[in-house]
Design a protein around this motif. Structure first.
Motif, PDB file in Angstrom:
ATOM      1  N   ALA A   1       2.355   1.870  -3.505  1.00 34.67           N
ATOM      2  CA  ALA A   1       1.444   2.167  -4.612  1.00 34.67           C
ATOM      3  C   ALA A   1       1.471   3.652  -4.955  1.00 34.67           C
ATOM      4  O   ALA A   1       1.321   4.512  -4.083  1.00 34.67           O
ATOM      5  CB  ALA A   1       0.025   1.735  -4.245  1.00 34.67           C
ATOM      6  N   HIS A   2       1.662   3.947  -6.229  1.00 34.92           N
ATOM      7  CA  HIS A   2       1.702   5.317  -6.731  1.00 34.92           C
ATOM      8  C   HIS A   2       1.506   5.257  -8.236  1.00 34.92           C
ATOM      9  O   HIS A   2       1.964   4.320  -8.891  1.00 34.92           O
ATOM     10  CB  HIS A   2       3.045   5.979  -6.399  1.00 34.92           C
ATOM     11  CG  HIS A   2       3.084   7.439  -6.699  1.00 34.92           C
ATOM     12  ND1 HIS A   2       3.285   7.925  -7.970  1.00 34.92           N
ATOM     13  CD2 HIS A   2       2.925   8.515  -5.905  1.00 34.92           C
ATOM     14  CE1 HIS A   2       3.253   9.242  -7.939  1.00 34.92           C
ATOM     15  NE2 HIS A   2       3.040   9.623  -6.704  1.00 34.92           N
TER      16      HIS A   2
ATOM     17  N   ALA B   1      -3.875  -5.818  -4.226  1.00 39.24           N
ATOM     18  CA  ALA B   1      -5.021  -4.987  -4.612  1.00 39.24           C
ATOM     19  C   ALA B   1      -4.628  -3.526  -4.773  1.00 39.24           C
ATOM     20  O   ALA B   1      -5.146  -2.833  -5.664  1.00 39.24           O
ATOM     21  CB  ALA B   1      -6.137  -5.123  -3.576  1.00 39.24           C
ATOM     22  N   ALA B   2      -3.688  -3.042  -3.957  1.00 38.95           N
ATOM     23  CA  ALA B   2      -3.333  -1.625  -3.990  1.00 38.95           C
ATOM     24  C   ALA B   2      -2.641  -1.220  -5.286  1.00 38.95           C
ATOM     25  O   ALA B   2      -2.646  -0.033  -5.649  1.00 38.95           O
ATOM     26  CB  ALA B   2      -2.444  -1.282  -2.797  1.00 38.95           C
ATOM     27  N   VAL B   3      -2.020  -2.182  -5.987  1.00 38.00           N
ATOM     28  CA  VAL B   3      -1.309  -1.828  -7.223  1.00 38.00           C
ATOM     29  C   VAL B   3      -2.069  -2.290  -8.462  1.00 38.00           C
ATOM     30  O   VAL B   3      -1.609  -2.073  -9.583  1.00 38.00           O
ATOM     31  CB  VAL B   3       0.119  -2.400  -7.224  1.00 38.00           C
ATOM     32  CG1 VAL B   3       0.955  -1.760  -6.120  1.00 38.00           C
ATOM     33  CG2 VAL B   3       0.117  -3.918  -7.072  1.00 38.00           C
ATOM     34  N   THR B   4      -3.216  -2.929  -8.276  1.00 38.33           N
ATOM     35  CA  THR B   4      -4.027  -3.328  -9.420  1.00 38.33           C
ATOM     36  C   THR B   4      -4.562  -2.073 -10.104  1.00 38.33           C
ATOM     37  O   THR B   4      -5.101  -1.178  -9.461  1.00 38.33           O
ATOM     38  CB  THR B   4      -5.204  -4.205  -8.969  1.00 38.33           C
ATOM     39  OG1 THR B   4      -4.682  -5.384  -8.347  1.00 38.33           O
ATOM     40  CG2 THR B   4      -6.071  -4.598 -10.157  1.00 38.33           C
TER      41      THR B   4
ATOM     42  N   GLU C   1       0.831  -1.202   0.000  1.00 43.27           N
ATOM     43  CA  GLU C   1       0.000   0.000   0.000  1.00 43.27           C
ATOM     44  C   GLU C   1       0.866   1.252   0.000  1.00 43.27           C
ATOM     45  O   GLU C   1       0.573   2.235  -0.693  1.00 43.27           O
ATOM     46  CB  GLU C   1      -0.934   0.019   1.215  1.00 43.27           C
ATOM     47  CG  GLU C   1      -2.034  -1.034   1.180  1.00 43.27           C
ATOM     48  CD  GLU C   1      -1.522  -2.436   1.533  1.00 43.27           C
ATOM     49  OE1 GLU C   1      -0.361  -2.538   2.017  1.00 43.27           O
ATOM     50  OE2 GLU C   1      -2.266  -3.415   1.321  1.00 43.27           O
ATOM     51  N   GLU C   2       1.950   1.230   0.778  1.00 40.76           N
ATOM     52  CA  GLU C   2       2.845   2.389   0.819  1.00 40.76           C
ATOM     53  C   GLU C   2       3.593   2.575  -0.499  1.00 40.76           C
ATOM     54  O   GLU C   2       3.969   3.700  -0.844  1.00 40.76           O
ATOM     55  CB  GLU C   2       3.854   2.239   1.962  1.00 40.76           C
ATOM     56  CG  GLU C   2       3.240   2.343   3.354  1.00 40.76           C
ATOM     57  CD  GLU C   2       2.681   1.031   3.854  1.00 40.76           C
ATOM     58  OE1 GLU C   2       2.380   0.938   5.046  1.00 40.76           O
ATOM     59  OE2 GLU C   2       2.528   0.075   3.054  1.00 40.76           O
TER      60      GLU C   2
END
Length: 471
Positions: free
Chosen positions: A354-355, A375-378, A351-352
């Protein structure tokens, strides 16, 4: 011919060892079987390794030197003789190296698996496991496809002065042999780009050929680097900076707005004319960064895959002032990372990391037993590389939702999940099986061949030989 005595018959020459003869490998296998019992080479176990023309990786312990003596060649002569026999066979077979796995029974009965080379697989790192699997013919990682951003407003630095440069070099190199206009034109035709004025001024003074120097150090003393002869100039495009897929796919091209040099792998505007004496190339830069100058001098590090360092504002600056310090060309402000490492020393979680600008996600171990969801990078459109340490993914099938991946590196168990579910992303250009510890090589080779088969790529050949090593 009359008057010459008849020549005695020559004794028959022993046949050259064949790479696929068990006898060729038997001396190496006997040495491995005799290794200390705590090693996997113990009788009844499995041994593996790799032998190449220029080195080998074998689980052998070499004896230490005798007290008061240096190590002696005879201490390891058996190893060198055994390896040389295989190397001669490699030469005859026209191949560079060969990995192997041998199952040695208690009585010496041995099954030897020779792991050949596939043109679609890069060599592994020393051991018998395969390297990167290139799934698309001639595919290269995204940074190697990146072209320089246009620099329509770039101008030479005020220090650029071809006339001053030429006068300075003539004072330092009296009697030097310069290139003719025809030779300069020939170099331009070969390179496909016109030489900038300062570079033409340099070579009008000296062709920089070895035979022209009175002292080999003359060129370095005069120009601040080892000058290449005119006919050895080259353009440092991306193809000149080689790197294995497993490492290159984890790089990213980033050029901050305050950078003097673009963070490229290579550029059609980087004209290499010298070396710093340690393998780093010195080049004129005709595609500078946002805060750079046309014709600035950069140093392309031989240990780096991307970017270069600003060495001087111009060739005149380099020669006249002979700067000793390299000015780094990276960012001075904060930029969202294009490459994120989730591990003990990097980012705490996916999550941290992901950008929207994230290109490379590498997941390691943060704490034992912790697994990460994706899921955070999908949906991140720029994410092209995922590398996950074995047993760090909560659900490997989430990878199927990462539709922009071009490189995927997973442990064998995660690959097994994807293969069994027919969920391997078909947009991949390359892949790798991440192996840690002393995992048996043959199942990994079989897994790699399953992945290669999905793209109809040449498989890794495995040849099985059987023989006796004796008691």
């Amino acid at each position: 011919m009359p008057g010459q005595p008849p020549q005695p018959p020559q004794p028959p020459q022993p046949p050259q060892p064949s790479l696929h003869d068990f006898a060729t490998w038997a001396p190496v296998l006997r040495l491995l079987r005799a290794a200390p019992a705590e090693r996997p080479a113990a009788p009844g176990g499995q041994v593996s390794g790799r032998i190449g023309l220029f080195g080998w990786s074998l689980r052998l312990s070499r004896p230490g030197p005798r007290p008061g003596q240096a190590a002696q060649l005879e201490d390891t002569q058996d190893e060198f003789d055994a390896v040389r026999r295989v190397q001669e066979a490699l030469t005859d077979a026209g191949t560079d190296d060969m990995a192997f796995v041998a199952e040695i029974g208690p009585e010496g009965r041995t099954v030897l698996h020779l792991i050949g080379r596939s043109p679609a697989v890069t060599p592994g790192l020393g051991g018998p496991h395969p390297g990167a699997l290139v799934l698309v013919e001639d595919a290269v990682p995204e940074p190697w496809r990146r072209l320089p951003d246009p620099v329509p407003d770039a101008r030479p630095h005020p220090s650029a002065d071809p006339a001053l440069l030429e006068r300075t070099l003539r004072e330092r190199l009296p009697g030097a042999v310069g290139a003719t206009e025809a030779e300069l034109a020939g170099a331009e035709a070969r390179l496909g780009v016109p030489l900038p004025g300062e570079l033409r001024a340099l070579y009008r003074v000296t062709r920089a050929r070895w035979e022209d120097w009175v002292d080999p150090e003359d060129g370095y003393a005069a120009a601040g680097c080892e000058l290449f002869p005119l006919d050895e100039l080259y353009v440092a495009e991306a193809a000149t900076r080689r790197a294995d897929w497993r490492f290159a796919a984890k790089d990213a091209v980033v050029t901050p707005p305050d950078a003097a040099v673009q963070g490229l792998v290579g550029s059609p505007g980087w004209i290499v004319f010298g070396d710093n004496g340690g393998g780093d190339r010195i080049a004129v830069d005709l595609t500078p960064g946002p805060c750079g100058h046309l014709g600035q001098i950069i140093m392309i590090g031989h240990a780096d895959h991307t970017g270069a360092d600003l060495l001087a504002d111009s060739l005149t600056d380099l020669v006249v002032n002979l700067p000793e310090d390299v000015r780094r060309s990276g960012a001075t402000g904060h930029l969202p990372p294009a490459v994120a490492y989730v591990n003990h020393r990097g980012v705490a979680g996916v999550e941290e990391a992901a950008h929207p600008d994230l290109e490379v996600l590498s997941i390691g171990v943060v704490e034992e037993g912790r697994r990460f969801g994706l899921a955070a990078v999908t949906g991140l459109s720029r994410l092209r590389t995922l590398s996950a340490y074995p047993d760090t993914l909560a659900d490997p099938l989430e990878i199927a939702k990462l539709t922009g991946l071009e490189f995927l590196e997973l442990g064998p168990e995660d690959w097994r999940v994807l293969l069994d579910a027919s969920a391997v992303p078909r947009g991949l250009a390359a892949a790798a099986v991440e192996v840690h510890g002393s995992r048996p090589p043959l199942p990994v080779v079989a897994l790699a061949n399953e992945i290669l088969a999905l793209w109809n790529r040449p498989l890794i050949p495995v040849t099985v030989l059987e023989g006796e090593l004796g008691q």
